[in-house]
Design an enzyme around this catalytic site. Structure first.
Site, PDB file in Angstrom:
ATOM      1  CG  ASN A   1      41.918  36.866  40.088  1.00 37.27           C
ATOM      2  OD1 ASN A   1      42.693  38.079  40.367  1.00 37.27           O
ATOM      3  ND2 ASN A   1      40.725  36.733  40.738  1.00 37.27           N
ATOM      4  CD1 TRP A   2      48.731  35.569  39.438  1.00 38.54           C
ATOM      5  CD2 TRP A   2      50.149  37.181  39.082  1.00 38.54           C
ATOM      6  NE1 TRP A   2      49.825  34.910  38.577  1.00 38.54           N
ATOM      7  CE2 TRP A   2      50.453  35.883  38.274  1.00 38.54           C
ATOM      8  CE3 TRP A   2      50.727  38.183  38.956  1.00 38.54           C
ATOM      9  CZ2 TRP A   2      51.849  35.979  37.640  1.00 38.54           C
ATOM     10  CZ3 TRP A   2      52.099  38.287  38.322  1.00 38.54           C
ATOM     11  CH2 TRP A   2      52.507  37.200  37.559  1.00 38.54           C
ATOM     12  CE  LYS A   3      41.190  35.164  43.798  1.00 38.94           C
ATOM     13  NZ  LYS A   3      40.439  34.486  44.651  1.00 38.94           N
TER      14      LYS A   3
ATOM     15  CG  HIS B   1      36.717  37.995  41.839  1.00 41.53           C
ATOM     16  ND1 HIS B   1      36.674  37.919  43.121  1.00 41.53           N
ATOM     17  CD2 HIS B   1      37.428  37.065  41.099  1.00 41.53           C
ATOM     18  CE1 HIS B   1      37.439  36.730  43.289  1.00 41.53           C
ATOM     19  NE2 HIS B   1      37.661  36.269  42.275  1.00 41.53           N
TER      20      HIS B   1
ATOM     21  CD  GLU C   1      38.643  37.163  46.193  1.00 36.98           C
ATOM     22  OE1 GLU C   1      39.366  38.119  45.384  1.00 36.98           O
ATOM     23  OE2 GLU C   1      38.765  36.044  46.138  1.00 36.98           O
TER      24      GLU C   1
ATOM     25  CD  GLU D   1      35.885  33.345  39.629  1.00 33.04           C
ATOM     26  OE1 GLU D   1      36.991  32.348  39.488  1.00 33.04           O
ATOM     27  OE2 GLU D   1      35.948  34.147  40.372  1.00 33.04           O
TER      28      GLU D   1
ATOM     29  N   GLY E   1      38.977  29.933  46.556  1.00 29.69           N
ATOM     30  CA  GLY E   1      39.862  29.573  47.697  1.00 29.69           C
ATOM     31  C   GLY E   1      39.754  28.798  48.937  1.00 29.69           C
TER      32      GLY E   1
ATOM     33  CB  SER F   1      39.254  25.372  44.627  1.00 31.64           C
ATOM     34  OG  SER F   1      39.065  25.969  45.804  1.00 31.64           O
TER      35      SER F   1
ATOM     36  N   GLY G   1      42.907  31.409  40.608  1.00 32.24           N
ATOM     37  CA  GLY G   1      43.732  32.408  41.932  1.00 32.24           C
ATOM     38  C   GLY G   1      44.937  31.604  42.324  1.00 32.24           C
ATOM     39  N   GLY G   2      44.736  30.985  43.235  1.00 34.71           N
ATOM     40  CA  GLY G   2      45.900  30.328  44.123  1.00 34.71           C
ATOM     41  C   GLY G   2      46.852  29.556  43.322  1.00 34.71           C
TER      42      GLY G   2
HETATM   43  P1  PGA Z   1      41.016  30.307  43.683  1.00 35.92           P
HETATM   44  O1  PGA Z   1      40.296  31.696  43.121  1.00 35.92           O
HETATM   45  O2  PGA Z   1      41.568  29.522  42.288  1.00 35.92           O
HETATM   46  O3  PGA Z   1      42.162  30.692  44.583  1.00 35.92           O
HETATM   47  O4  PGA Z   1      39.959  29.598  44.285  1.00 35.92           O
HETATM   48  C1  PGA Z   1      39.774  31.733  41.948  1.00 35.92           C
HETATM   49  C2  PGA Z   1      39.184  33.324  41.646  1.00 35.92           C
HETATM   50  O5  PGA Z   1      38.901  33.933  42.661  1.00 35.92           O
HETATM   51  O6  PGA Z   1      39.255  33.732  40.681  1.00 35.92           O
END
Ligand code: PGA
Length: 255
Positions: free
Chosen positions: A12-14, A99, A101, A170, A176, A216, A237-238
């Site tokens: 998930n590159w956001k 998600h 966010e 999640e 993050g 994370s 994500g990251g």
């Molecule tokens: P993260 O994000 O791996 O950077 O914690 C995961 C996500 O929000 O899908």
């Protein structure tokens, strides 16, 4: 023993990577693909502007193209939005829904998510439905109640889950933050979610659903998480922004 479910790792590159940066990632990552375990499904969810470029790179490979969101309506006067038909035309195979966010920033609710998932399923795209509790909810002992309420978004499916449906646990406090859930916490939440799925759709359907952990995940903790029977891979994500790290996650998911 690991389940019969094929592990899945979704990047998930956001709101990261321009189309050019995304193409550079693909060049690097895809050169590593022959060395990665074949028994692991992989998908990349770039931001909308990079979908076409990434899709061209992924089309000849086994890595699936994913979207980070979709609009509830099929078309029309919705400035700035993206429809499921647009995603289908680009070769998108799955899309994130729910998600945290978007729950936080866009105030989207279960009613929105259920409509989005229905829209995706009707077009043959697999929804990746994200659920998870905040730290306050966990500390208040409300994790299971929150997850159960979020699962209400599946009610629109009637008695049958759409093919390829994926669930992603999640915890909001882990996203993050560098503070992943422990494997035990994730296993407890996944087992709870699978039991809810079984209540609703029967144990056979529930047993086939991949439940990913997200929050994370890194090459350092992935093996410990992904080796658990209840954890069918990750939504990342990251760590998915770096080709070598995403490749390491695929290796971790592969056994
Ligand atoms: P993260 O994000 O791996 O950077 O914690 C995961 C996500 O929000 O899908």
């Amino acid at each position: 023993m690991k389940s019969a479910r094929t592990p899945l790792v979704v990047a998930n590159w956001k709101m990261n990577k321009t189309p050019s940066e995304a193409a550079a990632f693909c060049d690097d990552f895809l050169s590593r693909l022959p060395g990665l375990p074949e028994g692991v499904d992989l998908a990349i969810a770039p931001a909308f502007p990079a979908l076409e470029r990434v899709g061209r790179h992924l089309a000849p490979t086994r890595v699936k193209l994913a979207a980070q969101d979709v609009h509830v309506e099929p078309k029309g006067a919705f400035t700035g939005e993206v429809s499921v038909a647009m995603l289908t035309d680009l070769g998108v195979a799955m899309a994130l829904v729910g998600h945290s966010e978007r729950r936080r920033d866009r105030k989207e609710t279960e009613a929105d998510f259920s409509r989005k998932m229905k829209r995706l399923a009707d077009a043959g795209l697999a929804p990746v439905y994200c659920v998870g509790e905040t730290l306050e909810e966990r500390d208040g002992g409300r994790t299971e109640a929150v997850l159960a309420a979020q699962m209400a978004a599946l009610d629109l499916f009637g008695d049958a889950l759409p093919p390829g449906f994926v669930l992603a646990y999640e915890p909001v406090w882990a996203i993050g933050t560098g503070r992943a859930a422990t494997p035990e916490m994730a296993v407890d939440a996944h087992a709870f979610l699978r039991a809810r799925l079984a209540d609703r759709f029967g144990s056979q359907s529930a047993g086939g659903v991949r439940i990913l952990y997200g929050g994370s995940v890194t090459p350092a903790n992935a093996k410990d998480l992904f080796s658990r029977d209840e954890i069918d891979g990750g939504l990342v994500g990251g760590a998915s922004l770096v080709p070598a790290d995403f490749a390491a996650l695929a290796v971790a998911a592969g056994g």
